[in-house]
Scaffold this motif. Structure first.
Motif, PDB file in Angstrom:
ATOM      1  N   THR A   1       1.083  -1.357  -0.262  1.00 18.07           N
ATOM      2  CA  THR A   1       0.067   0.202  -0.240  1.00 18.07           C
ATOM      3  C   THR A   1       0.561   1.475  -0.071  1.00 18.07           C
ATOM      4  O   THR A   1       2.218   1.268   1.279  1.00 18.07           O
TER       5      THR A   1
ATOM      6  N   THR B   1       0.009   4.917   0.577  1.00 14.23           N
ATOM      7  CA  THR B   1      -0.152   6.677   0.955  1.00 14.23           C
ATOM      8  C   THR B   1       0.643   7.823   0.635  1.00 14.23           C
ATOM      9  O   THR B   1       1.569   7.837   1.798  1.00 14.23           O
TER      10      THR B   1
ATOM     11  N   VAL C   1      -1.426  12.079  -5.762  1.00 15.79           N
ATOM     12  CA  VAL C   1      -1.858  10.416  -6.106  1.00 15.79           C
ATOM     13  C   VAL C   1      -1.751  10.271  -7.154  1.00 15.79           C
ATOM     14  O   VAL C   1      -1.160   8.679  -8.340  1.00 15.79           O
TER      15      VAL C   1
ATOM     16  N   GLU D   1       0.923   7.613  -8.759  1.00 13.95           N
ATOM     17  CA  GLU D   1       0.308   5.914  -9.796  1.00 13.95           C
ATOM     18  C   GLU D   1       0.960   6.072 -11.447  1.00 13.95           C
ATOM     19  O   GLU D   1       1.302   5.505 -12.039  1.00 13.95           O
TER      20      GLU D   1
ATOM     21  N   PRO E   1      -1.528  -0.385 -10.351  1.00 13.07           N
ATOM     22  CA  PRO E   1      -2.393   0.627  -9.902  1.00 13.07           C
ATOM     23  C   PRO E   1      -3.037   0.401  -9.425  1.00 13.07           C
ATOM     24  O   PRO E   1      -3.829   0.468 -10.407  1.00 13.07           O
ATOM     25  N   ASN E   2      -4.158   0.212  -7.872  1.00 11.11           N
ATOM     26  CA  ASN E   2      -4.994   0.015  -7.408  1.00 11.11           C
ATOM     27  C   ASN E   2      -5.476   1.347  -6.597  1.00 11.11           C
ATOM     28  O   ASN E   2      -4.842   1.381  -5.461  1.00 11.11           O
ATOM     29  N   THR E   3      -6.644   2.230  -7.377  1.00 13.32           N
ATOM     30  CA  THR E   3      -6.485   4.046  -6.177  1.00 13.32           C
ATOM     31  C   THR E   3      -7.739   3.510  -5.207  1.00 13.32           C
ATOM     32  O   THR E   3      -8.865   3.302  -6.111  1.00 13.32           O
TER      33      THR E   3
ATOM     34  N   THR F   1      -7.018   7.776  -1.146  1.00 12.00           N
ATOM     35  CA  THR F   1      -5.427   8.161  -1.620  1.00 12.00           C
ATOM     36  C   THR F   1      -4.821   7.443  -1.259  1.00 12.00           C
ATOM     37  O   THR F   1      -3.250   7.901  -0.950  1.00 12.00           O
ATOM     38  N   THR F   2      -5.466   6.163  -1.340  1.00 15.46           N
ATOM     39  CA  THR F   2      -4.556   5.229  -1.083  1.00 15.46           C
ATOM     40  C   THR F   2      -4.539   4.329  -1.879  1.00 15.46           C
ATOM     41  O   THR F   2      -5.188   3.797  -2.627  1.00 15.46           O
ATOM     42  N   ILE F   3      -3.345   3.813  -2.671  1.00 16.61           N
ATOM     43  CA  ILE F   3      -2.351   2.705  -3.863  1.00 16.61           C
ATOM     44  C   ILE F   3      -2.610   1.667  -3.822  1.00 16.61           C
ATOM     45  O   ILE F   3      -1.662   1.760  -2.471  1.00 16.61           O
ATOM     46  N   ARG F   4      -2.804   0.796  -4.224  1.00 11.01           N
ATOM     47  CA  ARG F   4      -2.777  -1.005  -3.309  1.00 11.01           C
ATOM     48  C   ARG F   4      -1.679  -1.059  -4.612  1.00 11.01           C
ATOM     49  O   ARG F   4      -2.610  -1.600  -5.881  1.00 11.01           O
TER      50      ARG F   4
END
Length: 185
Positions: free
Chosen positions: A66, A68, A75, A79, A91-93, A96-99
């Motif tokens: 993750t 942040t 963001v 990405e 990336p999966n957003t 405000t968190t990118i996983r």
């Protein structure tokens, strides 16, 4: 003088082994690691900054990271940097968190990565041999200038070779450990 040459060669060879360890951290194994994204640079108001300086990176579980960003407007830039990197991850957003989800490695991909690891190991060995060549050249120059005897020259060359053998053995151990980590399912 000879001790300086040997110590210099030894420290330079140790740095080569450390550089190999650092380079191998970027090679993806089955587990998630924050070292995977250390080399990513993000465009931060016109200058390229390391990802770790614009966002917090954490391992959320064995197969995902993750990220942040400190600032909400970063963001998109983070990405974009991840997509442009050589990781091959999407990336999966969510807000405000990118996983980053790391898919399981296939057997073929593991073999390819093992070849990359071997290549990095060979590069490190070449660097170590170049350091040995430089050190022996400096010893020979001292002998030509009659600052040391031929016996001292031979002894120094033998000691430099022993230092080289130890450094190459260290490289082999690092490569073998990374290979085992890669092949573990």
């Amino acid at each position: 003088m000879l001790n300086e040459i040997k110590n210099d060669a030894q420290t330079r060879m140790a740095k080569s082994v450390d550089a190999l360890r650092h380079a191998l951290q970027k090679v993806r194994t089955g587990r998630a690691s924050t070292a995977l994204v250390d080399h990513i640079k993000v465009n931060y108001y016109g200058s390229d900054m390391p990802l770790s300086q614009v966002a917090s990176v954490a391992v959320s579980d064995a197969r995902s990271l993750t990220i942040t960003p400190w600032e909400k407007q970063m963001v998109g830039a983070v990405e974009k940097a991840i997509l442009a990197s050589d990781l091959g991850l999407t990336p999966n957003t969510a807000g405000t968190t990118i996983r980053l989800n790391l898919p399981a490695l296939t057997e073929e991909r593991r073999r390819d990565l093992a070849k990359v690891v071997h290549g990095e190991g060979e590069d490190a060995k070449v660097a170590i041999r170049n350091i040995r060549r430089d050190a022996i050249q400096r010893v020979k120059e001292l002998q030509k200038e009659k600052q040391i005897s031929e016996d001292d020259e031979r002894r120094a060359e033998d000691e430099i070779q022993k230092i080289t053998d130890k450094a190459i053995k260290d490289v082999d151990e690092v490569v073998k450990a990374k290979e085992q980590e890669l092949m573990a399912v």
